[in-house]
Motif scaffolding. Sequence first.
Motif, PDB file in Angstrom:
ATOM      1  N   PHE A  41      -2.832  24.876  12.947  1.00 23.75           N
ATOM      2  CA  PHE A  41      -2.874  23.599  12.231  1.00 23.75           C
ATOM      3  C   PHE A  41      -2.534  22.441  13.169  1.00 23.75           C
ATOM      4  CE2 PHE A  41      -0.666  20.265   9.788  1.00 23.75           C
ATOM      5  CZ  PHE A  41      -1.701  19.899   8.944  1.00 23.75           C
ATOM      6  N   SER A  42      -3.352  21.394  13.124  1.00 20.38           N
ATOM      7  CA  SER A  42      -3.126  20.194  13.920  1.00 20.38           C
ATOM      8  C   SER A  42      -2.954  19.015  12.976  1.00 20.38           C
ATOM      9  CB  SER A  42      -4.308  19.958  14.849  1.00 20.38           C
ATOM     10  OG  SER A  42      -4.147  18.742  15.529  1.00 20.38           O
ATOM     11  N   ASN A  43      -1.862  18.257  13.139  1.00 19.08           N
ATOM     12  CA  ASN A  43      -1.555  17.168  12.226  1.00 19.08           C
ATOM     13  C   ASN A  43      -1.352  15.884  13.010  1.00 19.08           C
ATOM     14  OD1 ASN A  43      -0.662  15.486  10.229  1.00 19.08           O
ATOM     15  ND2 ASN A  43       1.073  16.738   9.633  1.00 19.08           N
ATOM     16  N   TRP A  44      -2.254  14.921  12.872  1.00 15.20           N
ATOM     17  CA  TRP A  44      -2.164  13.660  13.620  1.00 15.20           C
ATOM     18  C   TRP A  44      -1.025  12.771  13.151  1.00 15.20           C
ATOM     19  CZ3 TRP A  44      -2.677   9.162  10.902  1.00 15.20           C
ATOM     20  CH2 TRP A  44      -3.268   9.244   9.656  1.00 15.20           C
ATOM     21  N   THR A  45      -0.441  13.046  11.975  1.00 18.19           N
ATOM     22  CA  THR A  45       0.654  12.211  11.468  1.00 18.19           C
ATOM     23  C   THR A  45       2.014  12.662  12.002  1.00 18.19           C
ATOM     24  OG1 THR A  45       1.004  13.579   9.508  1.00 18.19           O
ATOM     25  CG2 THR A  45      -0.603  11.800   9.324  1.00 18.19           C
ATOM     26  N   ASN A  46       2.098  13.836  12.621  1.00 14.48           N
ATOM     27  CA  ASN A  46       3.360  14.427  13.089  1.00 14.48           C
ATOM     28  C   ASN A  46       4.334  14.691  11.949  1.00 14.48           C
ATOM     29  OD1 ASN A  46       2.601  14.562  15.787  1.00 14.48           O
ATOM     30  ND2 ASN A  46       3.226  12.453  16.144  1.00 14.48           N
ATOM     31  N   ALA A  47       3.830  14.806  10.728  1.00 12.33           N
ATOM     32  CA  ALA A  47       4.684  15.117   9.580  1.00 12.33           C
ATOM     33  C   ALA A  47       5.143  16.569   9.678  1.00 12.33           C
ATOM     34  CB  ALA A  47       3.926  14.890   8.277  1.00 12.33           C
ATOM     35  N   ASP A  48       6.347  16.836   9.205  1.00 13.16           N
ATOM     36  CA  ASP A  48       6.867  18.200   9.264  1.00 13.16           C
ATOM     37  C   ASP A  48       6.912  18.857   7.882  1.00 13.16           C
ATOM     38  OD1 ASP A  48       8.865  16.658   8.212  1.00 13.16           O
ATOM     39  OD2 ASP A  48      10.438  17.418   9.528  1.00 13.16           O
ATOM     40  N   LYS A  49       6.212  18.279   6.913  1.00 15.64           N
ATOM     41  CA  LYS A  49       6.145  18.840   5.567  1.00 15.64           C
ATOM     42  C   LYS A  49       4.693  18.886   5.110  1.00 15.64           C
ATOM     43  CE  LYS A  49      10.680  17.313   4.191  1.00 15.64           C
ATOM     44  NZ  LYS A  49      11.568  18.323   4.327  1.00 15.64           N
ATOM     45  N   LYS A  50       4.426  19.722   4.129  1.00 17.37           N
ATOM     46  CA  LYS A  50       3.066  19.893   3.624  1.00 17.37           C
ATOM     47  C   LYS A  50       2.588  18.651   2.864  1.00 17.37           C
ATOM     48  CE  LYS A  50       0.277  23.489   1.686  1.00 17.37           C
ATOM     49  NZ  LYS A  50       0.274  24.903   1.408  1.00 17.37           N
ATOM     50  N   ASN A  51       3.488  17.965   2.167  1.00 22.34           N
ATOM     51  CA  ASN A  51       3.161  16.758   1.418  1.00 22.34           C
ATOM     52  C   ASN A  51       3.915  15.580   2.015  1.00 22.34           C
ATOM     53  OD1 ASN A  51       1.546  17.941  -0.808  1.00 22.34           O
ATOM     54  ND2 ASN A  51       3.430  19.071  -1.155  1.00 22.34           N
ATOM     55  N   SER A  52       3.198  14.471   2.234  1.00 24.97           N
ATOM     56  CA  SER A  52       3.808  13.293   2.847  1.00 24.97           C
ATOM     57  C   SER A  52       3.428  12.043   2.055  1.00 24.97           C
ATOM     58  CB  SER A  52       3.321  13.119   4.280  1.00 24.97           C
ATOM     59  OG  SER A  52       3.595  14.260   5.048  1.00 24.97           O
ATOM     60  N   VAL A  53       4.368  11.100   2.005  1.00 23.83           N
ATOM     61  CA  VAL A  53       4.134   9.809   1.365  1.00 23.83           C
ATOM     62  C   VAL A  53       4.524   8.725   2.359  1.00 23.83           C
ATOM     63  CG1 VAL A  53       4.768   8.285  -0.547  1.00 23.83           C
ATOM     64  CG2 VAL A  53       4.597  10.735  -0.931  1.00 23.83           C
ATOM     65  N   GLY A  54       3.710   7.696   2.437  1.00 21.62           N
ATOM     66  CA  GLY A  54       3.997   6.574   3.324  1.00 21.62           C
ATOM     67  C   GLY A  54       3.505   5.291   2.692  1.00 21.62           C
ATOM     68  N   GLY A  55       3.770   4.200   3.340  1.00 25.57           N
ATOM     69  CA  GLY A  55       3.307   2.935   2.801  1.00 25.57           C
ATOM     70  C   GLY A  55       3.500   1.794   3.765  1.00 25.57           C
ATOM     71  N   LEU A  56       3.057   0.624   3.331  1.00 20.10           N
ATOM     72  CA  LEU A  56       3.215  -0.563   4.150  1.00 20.10           C
ATOM     73  C   LEU A  56       3.287  -1.793   3.260  1.00 20.10           C
ATOM     74  CD1 LEU A  56       0.341  -2.401   4.513  1.00 20.10           C
ATOM     75  CD2 LEU A  56      -0.327  -0.280   5.551  1.00 20.10           C
ATOM     76  N   LEU A  57       3.819  -2.849   3.827  1.00 15.92           N
ATOM     77  CA  LEU A  57       3.898  -4.148   3.172  1.00 15.92           C
ATOM     78  C   LEU A  57       3.398  -5.169   4.177  1.00 15.92           C
ATOM     79  CD1 LEU A  57       4.786  -5.537   0.569  1.00 15.92           C
ATOM     80  CD2 LEU A  57       7.035  -5.810   1.571  1.00 15.92           C
ATOM     81  N   GLU A  90       0.835  -1.195   0.000  1.00  8.98           N
ATOM     82  CA  GLU A  90       0.000   0.000   0.000  1.00  8.98           C
ATOM     83  C   GLU A  90       0.872   1.248   0.000  1.00  8.98           C
ATOM     84  OE1 GLU A  90      -3.581   0.189   2.448  1.00  8.98           O
ATOM     85  OE2 GLU A  90      -2.840   2.093   3.234  1.00  8.98           O
ATOM     86  N   VAL A  91       0.427   2.267  -0.745  1.00 12.63           N
ATOM     87  CA  VAL A  91       1.090   3.568  -0.788  1.00 12.63           C
ATOM     88  C   VAL A  91       0.048   4.613  -0.403  1.00 12.63           C
ATOM     89  CG1 VAL A  91       2.244   5.259  -2.259  1.00 12.63           C
ATOM     90  CG2 VAL A  91       2.684   2.833  -2.584  1.00 12.63           C
ATOM     91  N   ASP A  92       0.437   5.542   0.476  1.00 12.02           N
ATOM     92  CA  ASP A  92      -0.453   6.594   0.960  1.00 12.02           C
ATOM     93  C   ASP A  92       0.167   7.957   0.697  1.00 12.02           C
ATOM     94  OD1 ASP A  92      -2.277   4.712   2.263  1.00 12.02           O
ATOM     95  OD2 ASP A  92      -0.611   4.398   3.634  1.00 12.02           O
ATOM     96  N   TYR A  93      -0.678   8.925   0.335  1.00 10.41           N
ATOM     97  CA  TYR A  93      -0.239  10.298   0.079  1.00 10.41           C
ATOM     98  C   TYR A  93      -1.128  11.249   0.878  1.00 10.41           C
ATOM     99  CZ  TYR A  93       0.245  14.788  -2.282  1.00 10.41           C
ATOM    100  OH  TYR A  93       0.432  16.122  -2.538  1.00 10.41           O
ATOM    101  N   LEU A  94      -0.532  12.256   1.496  1.00 15.70           N
ATOM    102  CA  LEU A  94      -1.268  13.272   2.244  1.00 15.70           C
ATOM    103  C   LEU A  94      -0.773  14.655   1.847  1.00 15.70           C
ATOM    104  CD1 LEU A  94      -3.116  14.282   4.594  1.00 15.70           C
ATOM    105  CD2 LEU A  94      -1.109  14.074   6.057  1.00 15.70           C
ATOM    106  N   HIS A  95      -1.713  15.535   1.505  1.00 11.84           N
ATOM    107  CA  HIS A  95      -1.413  16.944   1.282  1.00 11.84           C
ATOM    108  C   HIS A  95      -2.171  17.732   2.342  1.00 11.84           C
ATOM    109  CE1 HIS A  95      -0.773  20.807  -0.663  1.00 11.84           C
ATOM    110  NE2 HIS A  95      -2.064  21.035  -0.487  1.00 11.84           N
ATOM    111  N   ALA A  96      -1.446  18.392   3.220  1.00  9.79           N
ATOM    112  CA  ALA A  96      -2.054  19.175   4.301  1.00  9.79           C
ATOM    113  C   ALA A  96      -2.328  20.580   3.790  1.00  9.79           C
ATOM    114  CB  ALA A  96      -1.140  19.204   5.514  1.00  9.79           C
TER     115      ALA A  96
END
Length: 64
Positions: free
Chosen positions: A42-58, A28-34
């Motif tokens: 602004f409150s961000n539950w992912t704790n990302a420090d950038k406006k655009n984030s990509v994550g994934g899992l196997l 799985e690939v996930d993309y988030l644009h805050a």
Amino acid sequence: ASYDDDKNLGIAANVAYDIVPGLTITAEVDYLHAGKFDDADFSNWTNADKKNSVGGLLRFQRSF
């Protein structure tokens, strides 16, 4: 896919593949644009420090 009034965009895509009967691998690939990342309240539950984030899992799943 999701989008809201705060201009947050989230997209997820995944593929599941049966290697052998009873063994499945899922990628799985996930993309988030805050949208309001630069706002002071602004409150961000992912704790990302950038406006655009990509994550994934196997995932490996074995059924008996």
